[in-house]
Structures are given as structure tokens and as C-alpha cells.
Design a protein around this motif. Sequence first.
Motif, PDB file in Angstrom:
ATOM      1  N   TRP A  72     -22.058  29.006  -8.494  1.00  0.00           N
ATOM      2  CA  TRP A  72     -22.530  27.434  -9.198  1.00  0.00           C
ATOM      3  C   TRP A  72     -21.671  26.416  -8.494  1.00  0.00           C
ATOM      4  CZ3 TRP A  72     -19.989  23.938 -12.034  1.00  0.00           C
ATOM      5  CH2 TRP A  72     -20.794  22.965 -13.044  1.00  0.00           C
ATOM      6  N   ALA A  73     -20.391  26.806  -8.176  1.00  0.00           N
ATOM      7  CA  ALA A  73     -19.465  25.817  -7.453  1.00  0.00           C
ATOM      8  C   ALA A  73     -19.910  25.407  -6.215  1.00  0.00           C
ATOM      9  CB  ALA A  73     -18.377  26.361  -7.485  1.00  0.00           C
ATOM     10  N   VAL A  74     -20.662  26.431  -5.689  1.00  0.00           N
ATOM     11  CA  VAL A  74     -21.226  25.822  -4.218  1.00  0.00           C
ATOM     12  C   VAL A  74     -22.556  25.070  -4.304  1.00  0.00           C
ATOM     13  CG1 VAL A  74     -22.283  27.010  -2.112  1.00  0.00           C
ATOM     14  CG2 VAL A  74     -20.345  28.117  -3.103  1.00  0.00           C
ATOM     15  N   LYS A  75     -23.231  25.362  -5.331  1.00  0.00           N
ATOM     16  CA  LYS A  75     -24.529  24.357  -5.557  1.00  0.00           C
ATOM     17  C   LYS A  75     -23.902  23.062  -6.154  1.00  0.00           C
ATOM     18  CE  LYS A  75     -27.574  28.142  -7.050  1.00  0.00           C
ATOM     19  NZ  LYS A  75     -28.166  28.577  -8.406  1.00  0.00           N
ATOM     20  N   LEU A  76     -23.015  23.034  -6.875  1.00  0.00           N
ATOM     21  CA  LEU A  76     -22.612  21.708  -7.376  1.00  0.00           C
ATOM     22  C   LEU A  76     -22.026  20.882  -6.340  1.00  0.00           C
ATOM     23  CD1 LEU A  76     -21.882  20.016  -9.650  1.00  0.00           C
ATOM     24  CD2 LEU A  76     -19.791  21.131 -10.035  1.00  0.00           C
ATOM     25  N   GLU A  77     -21.258  21.564  -5.286  1.00  0.00           N
ATOM     26  CA  GLU A  77     -20.661  20.965  -4.126  1.00  0.00           C
ATOM     27  C   GLU A  77     -21.785  20.129  -3.251  1.00  0.00           C
ATOM     28  OE1 GLU A  77     -17.474  20.416  -1.324  1.00  0.00           O
ATOM     29  OE2 GLU A  77     -17.263  21.109  -3.324  1.00  0.00           O
ATOM     30  N   ALA A  78     -22.907  20.983  -3.244  1.00  0.00           N
ATOM     31  CA  ALA A  78     -24.171  20.112  -2.474  1.00  0.00           C
ATOM     32  C   ALA A  78     -24.719  19.208  -3.187  1.00  0.00           C
ATOM     33  CB  ALA A  78     -24.830  21.445  -1.960  1.00  0.00           C
ATOM     34  N   LYS A  79     -24.958  19.384  -4.492  1.00  0.00           N
ATOM     35  CA  LYS A  79     -25.828  18.663  -5.403  1.00  0.00           C
ATOM     36  C   LYS A  79     -24.859  16.824  -5.275  1.00  0.00           C
ATOM     37  CE  LYS A  79     -28.433  19.918  -7.806  1.00  0.00           C
ATOM     38  NZ  LYS A  79     -29.817  19.887  -7.902  1.00  0.00           N
ATOM     39  N   PRO A  80     -26.002  15.825  -5.205  1.00  0.00           N
ATOM     40  CA  PRO A  80     -25.402  14.740  -5.463  1.00  0.00           C
ATOM     41  C   PRO A  80     -24.959  14.421  -6.742  1.00  0.00           C
ATOM     42  CG  PRO A  80     -27.617  14.547  -4.425  1.00  0.00           C
ATOM     43  CD  PRO A  80     -27.492  15.997  -4.950  1.00  0.00           C
ATOM     44  N   LYS A  81     -23.675  13.500  -6.722  1.00  0.00           N
ATOM     45  CA  LYS A  81     -22.715  13.201  -7.887  1.00  0.00           C
ATOM     46  C   LYS A  81     -22.624  11.741  -7.896  1.00  0.00           C
ATOM     47  CE  LYS A  81     -20.275  16.447  -6.072  1.00  0.00           C
ATOM     48  NZ  LYS A  81     -21.148  17.267  -5.225  1.00  0.00           N
ATOM     49  N   TYR A  82     -23.365  11.249  -8.814  1.00  0.00           N
ATOM     50  CA  TYR A  82     -23.035   9.680  -9.099  1.00  0.00           C
ATOM     51  C   TYR A  82     -21.866   9.616 -10.467  1.00  0.00           C
ATOM     52  CZ  TYR A  82     -26.923   9.219  -6.028  1.00  0.00           C
ATOM     53  OH  TYR A  82     -27.659   9.395  -4.829  1.00  0.00           O
ATOM     54  N   VAL A  83     -21.004   8.666  -9.965  1.00  0.00           N
ATOM     55  CA  VAL A  83     -19.963   8.339 -10.849  1.00  0.00           C
ATOM     56  C   VAL A  83     -19.850   6.888 -11.335  1.00  0.00           C
ATOM     57  CG1 VAL A  83     -17.540   8.755 -11.358  1.00  0.00           C
ATOM     58  CG2 VAL A  83     -18.555  10.165  -9.557  1.00  0.00           C
ATOM     59  N   VAL A  84     -19.940   6.528 -12.571  1.00  0.00           N
ATOM     60  CA  VAL A  84     -19.806   5.367 -13.087  1.00  0.00           C
ATOM     61  C   VAL A  84     -18.434   5.119 -13.463  1.00  0.00           C
ATOM     62  CG1 VAL A  84     -20.273   3.868 -15.022  1.00  0.00           C
ATOM     63  CG2 VAL A  84     -22.081   5.201 -14.020  1.00  0.00           C
ATOM     64  N   SER A  85     -17.816   3.914 -12.673  1.00  0.00           N
ATOM     65  CA  SER A  85     -16.265   3.723 -13.015  1.00  0.00           C
ATOM     66  C   SER A  85     -15.916   2.314 -12.717  1.00  0.00           C
ATOM     67  CB  SER A  85     -15.371   4.575 -12.135  1.00  0.00           C
ATOM     68  OG  SER A  85     -13.993   4.287 -12.397  1.00  0.00           O
ATOM     69  N   SER A  86     -15.385   1.576 -13.541  1.00  0.00           N
ATOM     70  CA  SER A  86     -14.851   0.232 -13.316  1.00  0.00           C
ATOM     71  C   SER A  86     -13.528   0.238 -12.624  1.00  0.00           C
ATOM     72  CB  SER A  86     -15.190  -0.555 -14.285  1.00  0.00           C
ATOM     73  OG  SER A  86     -14.299  -0.136 -15.538  1.00  0.00           O
ATOM     74  N   THR A  87     -12.673   1.525 -12.605  1.00  0.00           N
ATOM     75  CA  THR A  87     -11.390   1.565 -12.306  1.00  0.00           C
ATOM     76  C   THR A  87     -11.066   2.352 -11.018  1.00  0.00           C
ATOM     77  OG1 THR A  87     -11.034   3.466 -13.816  1.00  0.00           O
ATOM     78  CG2 THR A  87     -10.701   1.087 -14.836  1.00  0.00           C
ATOM     79  N   ARG A  88     -11.957   3.113 -10.712  1.00  0.00           N
ATOM     80  CA  ARG A  88     -11.759   4.021  -9.504  1.00  0.00           C
ATOM     81  C   ARG A  88     -12.931   3.756  -8.710  1.00  0.00           C
ATOM     82  NH1 ARG A  88     -11.117  10.633  -9.004  1.00  0.00           N
ATOM     83  NH2 ARG A  88     -11.243  10.503  -6.804  1.00  0.00           N
TER      84      ARG A  88
END
Length: 185
Positions: A72-88
Amino acid sequence: MGLLTFSINVTLDGCIDHQEGIADDETHAFFTRLMDESGAMLWGRITYEMMESYWPAVARGHTEAPLALREWAVKLEAKPKYVVSSTRKDFPWNNSHHIAGDLRGSIEKLKDATPSGVLLGSGKLATELERLDLIDEYQFLVHPRIAGHGPTLYESGLPSTRQLELITAKPLRCGAVAMHYRRAR
């Protein structure tokens, strides 16, 4: 346009603390299927940092984990991840992208660019996106527990009641129920 699906573990009293859910092979398979079916993950900064602190090390074999979790972690590593943040602004985890500025416009563009859908997994961000009328579906894993504490689902409130249409409800062996709802429009 892809759908934005909010998915999270929730107890009977609405607690969405990630430590309150039942973690077993069947609940893990539920979330793995959701991730496999989606084109991208969407999180707020706090959820991203929680995930970033553990899963990359599992994917790279630096942390001991059962084979199913490593896969699962390997799949998550490859998956596009979008992050909403106003501080980072810096998100070094593989395939991570920052979303800033106009939240409505950014999420609509993300949905347009992701025909297989976006899987949202952050409670506070879900509240903001619900207020903007951007969530299309809900995949809740309801656990047979009463936590007696928060954080809770939509704890800061919504401007009006949301009507949902039940698509499926599937009980799991551990007593949790996988609930799939679509926004009634």
C-alpha cells in the motif's frame, strides 16, 4: 470531470481521530481499493504531515511493516498527492503538489484534470470543501465504537443540511460498515 470523494474513518459518535478506527486486513483493503480507483489524493497540511512521517519510510523498506502495508505504501508513494496549505510551501514527498490561493478554482481544476477522481482524506479540509459545495461523494467507514472525544466530522458546522443518496452499505467482519453516499443534487 472527476468526482471529489471524501473518505474517512468515523466512529458512531462522529469521531474522526485516526487512532479510533479498527485497523485490520479488511478495513485496510477498503481504503486500498479507494486509493486504487482514484487518480489522486487530496489532503490538508496536517494530514499530509501525519502521512509523510510514516509511509515513505515503509515504501522504501526503512520501517518494518507487513507485506500488505508495504505494498500500500508503495502505491501511495507513486500516487499524485495534492496538499492544501497556507503555511507550508515545500512538500518533498514523492509526487506531492502544493495547492494555494483560490481554493474553489484550484479544486475545480484538479477535478477537471483527474477524470478517475480525487480522494479527499482530511476532516478540516472536507469542511471547507463542503462549504464550497465541491464534494460529490462520501465513502465513510463507520466503526462500532463510541470515542467520546473529538475531532468530529464537520465539528465547526456547515451552512445547511446536506442531503445524501445511499449507494451501498456493506458490513465488514469487524463490525464496521462501509457506507457509500452520493450528494443528492
